[in-house]
Design a protein around this motif. Structure first.
Motif, short mmCIF file in Angstrom:
data_model
loop_
_atom_site.label_atom_id
_atom_site.label_comp_id
_atom_site.label_asym_id
_atom_site.label_seq_id
_atom_site.Cartn_x
_atom_site.Cartn_y
_atom_site.Cartn_z
N GLY A 35 -19.09 58.86 27.10
CA GLY A 35 -19.29 58.32 25.76
C GLY A 35 -19.65 56.85 25.74
N GLY A 36 -20.50 56.43 26.69
CA GLY A 36 -21.07 55.09 26.64
C GLY A 36 -22.43 55.13 25.98
N PHE A 37 -23.23 54.09 26.20
CA PHE A 37 -24.53 54.00 25.53
C PHE A 37 -25.44 55.19 25.85
N THR A 38 -25.47 55.63 27.11
CA THR A 38 -26.35 56.75 27.46
C THR A 38 -25.97 58.00 26.69
N GLY A 39 -24.70 58.38 26.79
CA GLY A 39 -24.25 59.61 26.14
C GLY A 39 -24.37 59.57 24.63
N GLU A 64 -15.57 51.75 28.71
CA GLU A 64 -15.83 51.21 30.04
C GLU A 64 -17.03 50.25 29.98
N ALA A 65 -18.03 50.44 30.81
CA ALA A 65 -19.10 49.44 30.96
C ALA A 65 -19.76 49.08 29.63
N SER A 66 -19.94 50.05 28.74
CA SER A 66 -20.64 49.77 27.48
C SER A 66 -19.88 48.81 26.58
N PHE A 362 -28.54 67.67 34.34
CA PHE A 362 -29.31 66.48 33.99
C PHE A 362 -28.39 65.26 34.09
N TYR A 363 -28.99 64.10 34.41
CA TYR A 363 -28.18 62.89 34.59
C TYR A 363 -29.04 61.65 34.34
N SER A 364 -28.37 60.56 34.03
CA SER A 364 -29.00 59.24 33.96
C SER A 364 -27.91 58.20 34.16
N MET A 365 -28.14 57.25 35.09
CA MET A 365 -27.10 56.26 35.44
C MET A 365 -27.68 55.23 36.39
N GLY A 366 -26.84 54.32 36.86
CA GLY A 366 -27.23 53.34 37.86
C GLY A 366 -28.08 52.21 37.30
N TYR A 367 -27.75 51.68 36.13
CA TYR A 367 -28.60 50.69 35.47
C TYR A 367 -28.47 49.30 36.08
N SER A 368 -27.51 49.09 36.93
CA SER A 368 -27.43 47.90 37.79
C SER A 368 -27.44 46.59 37.00
N GLY A 371 -27.65 47.74 31.55
CA GLY A 371 -27.32 48.97 30.85
C GLY A 371 -27.36 48.93 29.35
N VAL A 372 -27.17 47.76 28.73
CA VAL A 372 -27.14 47.73 27.27
C VAL A 372 -28.42 48.33 26.71
N GLN A 373 -29.55 47.84 27.21
CA GLN A 373 -30.83 48.35 26.70
C GLN A 373 -31.27 49.62 27.42
N MET A 374 -31.16 49.65 28.76
CA MET A 374 -31.73 50.78 29.49
C MET A 374 -30.92 52.06 29.29
N ALA A 375 -29.59 51.96 29.19
CA ALA A 375 -28.78 53.15 28.94
C ALA A 375 -29.13 53.75 27.58
N THR A 376 -29.28 52.89 26.57
CA THR A 376 -29.65 53.36 25.24
C THR A 376 -31.01 54.05 25.28
#
Length: 427
Positions: A35-39, A64-66, A362-368, A371-376
């Motif tokens: 439940g962070g920006f990606t999800g 967490e990170a978000s 399916f997956y998406s992660m590792g924004y290094s 993440g604020v912009q790329m996860a979204t």
């Protein structure tokens, strides 16, 4: 005054009111894990497409990170554009760079469309040369960027640094003028509320402990029950310890990043130190990032130590950050600090994101660190991929070998830290 160990962004965000109640049960088109920006972004996009969506978060939304980052939403990649071009060729390097720019545009569009009160502001990102030779590198980077991929860059020569930053610690700068900043806690809660309004069921305190393949889908197990899903999106960031995530755990290295938030600063002091209120990052490998908040606090962070984030480590790192902040800005020595916290930055070996499908998941992660912009952005991109638009994933085709000797606990972090310290000394 007592220092809070809760992230300033989480402490000053509203409560999430749209969470699902009752048991995790039934059948959905898509189960999203994380439940962070990606999800949250994927849940919003998929629900808007008409899919039935259940999001499962092990803790709190954006916990967490978000909700623990520096609040920067920057254009451009974490990499030297020239190095990317040398590795992949000019066309792919441009595509990677522009994906990050598109990501900032998407964040802004979501903020406006959903009416999210998160102090989004196009402020510009300043890369500060910590050594004179670093400015020479910034000049070369500026010339290449301006010629090939980004006209929104400009240089600040050493003799004009006082116009940007009230500190003698830097020797010139490169500004990417269209980068932005926001309140990530408020943005995440706004995303979650928007996804819930669109029909996504969002469960907090619902850690996924198992996934089993079924004919035509998956069964996902949590302490709150089980759900059957036709598709799964893993959006966990740092790979959890649970057995189903072993593939990701061997390919993501989670490194602690630590942050402090000062008490509100005097307006005259701000005008002297950071008159344009931009995003700032230093040029060292073990560097710092900082910015002001809407209520005039300085958010000051960095990898003060190559360590895992936990309460003891966070406080030890906080003391280092306070010292570093005072070295850069002597006028801030002795200023009150209200929040000290840490979080985990999920790195890939080459610091490029990874997204796609592995064994039907399916997956998406590792924004290094971006993440604020790329996860979204990737949440929405993966929603399109899962609906059949395979071209929506800008990172498709990148190989992703496991990190040798890495099985989840990054035992090698102290050695990596020593290597980067040595690099900062000699370069």
């Amino acid at each position: 005054m007592t220092v809070s160990t809760l992230s300033y962004w989480l402490a000053s965000a509203p409560a999430f009111t749209g969470g699902a109640r009752g048991a995790v049960e039934g059948k959905v088109d898509v189960a999203i894990i994380g439940g962070g920006f990606t999800g949250l972004s994927a849940a919003l996009a998929l629900a808007r497409q008409g899919a039935s969506v259940m999001l499962l978060e092990q803790g709190r939304v954006a916990g967490e990170a978000s909700g623990r980052n520096g609040g920067q939403c920057n254009n451009g990649t974490a990499h030297d554009y020239g190095a990317l071009s040398a590795r992949f060729g000019k066309d792919i390097a441009k595509a990677y760079y522009r994906a990050h720019c598109d990501a900032v545009d998407l964040v802004e569009r979501i903020v406006l469309e959903e009416g999210i009160d998160c102090a989004f502001r196009r402020c510009g990102r300043v890369k500060l040369a910590a050594k004179p030779q670093h400015y020479e590198k910034l000049v070369r980077a500026h010339d290449l960027l301006a010629a090939e991929v980004d006209e929104n860059v400009r240089l600040v020569p050493p003799e004009r640094m006082a116009e940007e930053v009230g500190s003698d610690a830097f020797h010139g700068a490169l500004i990417q003028t269209t980068s932005a900043q926001l309140h990530p806690g408020r943005f995440a809660i706004g995303l979650a509320e928007a996804a819930a309004r669109a029909g996504a069921r969002i469960f907090e305190q619902a850690e996924v402990s198992g996934m089993a393949r079924l004919p035509g889908g998956w069964r996902v197990t949590t302490p709150k029950g089980k759900v059957t899903a036709s598709q799964i999106l893993v959006a966990t960031g740092g790979a959890p310890a649970a057995a189903p995530f072993g593939f990701f755990r061997r390919r993501i290295v989670s490194v602690g990043s630590f942050v402090i938030a000062t008490e509100p600063l005097d307006a005259a002091l701000i005008a002297r130190l950071l008159p344009h209120r931009r995003n700032y990052v230093t040029s060292k490998n073990i560097g710092n990032y900082f910015r002001l908040t809407a209520d005039d606090r300085l958010i000051f962070g960095g990898r003060a130590r190559f360590a895992i984030s936990d309460p003891r480590s966070d406080m030890k790192s906080g003391r280092i950050l306070i010292q570093t902040m005072g070295d850069i800005f002597p006028a801030l020595k002795g200023v009150g600090v209200d929040h000290v916290w840490g979080g985990m930055v999920d790195l890939t070996a080459d610091r490029l994101p990874r997204a796609g499908e592995q064994d039907g998941i399916f997956y998406s992660m590792g924004y290094s660190g971006h993440g604020v912009q790329m996860a979204t952005y990737m949440g929405q991109a993966m929603a399109r991929v899962m609906s059949g638009d395979t071209g929506a994933n800008p990172w498709a085709g990148l190989d992703w070998p496991s990190v040798p000797g890495h099985f989840g606990k990054p035992w090698f972090l102290p050695f990596v830290g020593l290597w980067y310290k040595w690099q900062d000394m000699i370069h």
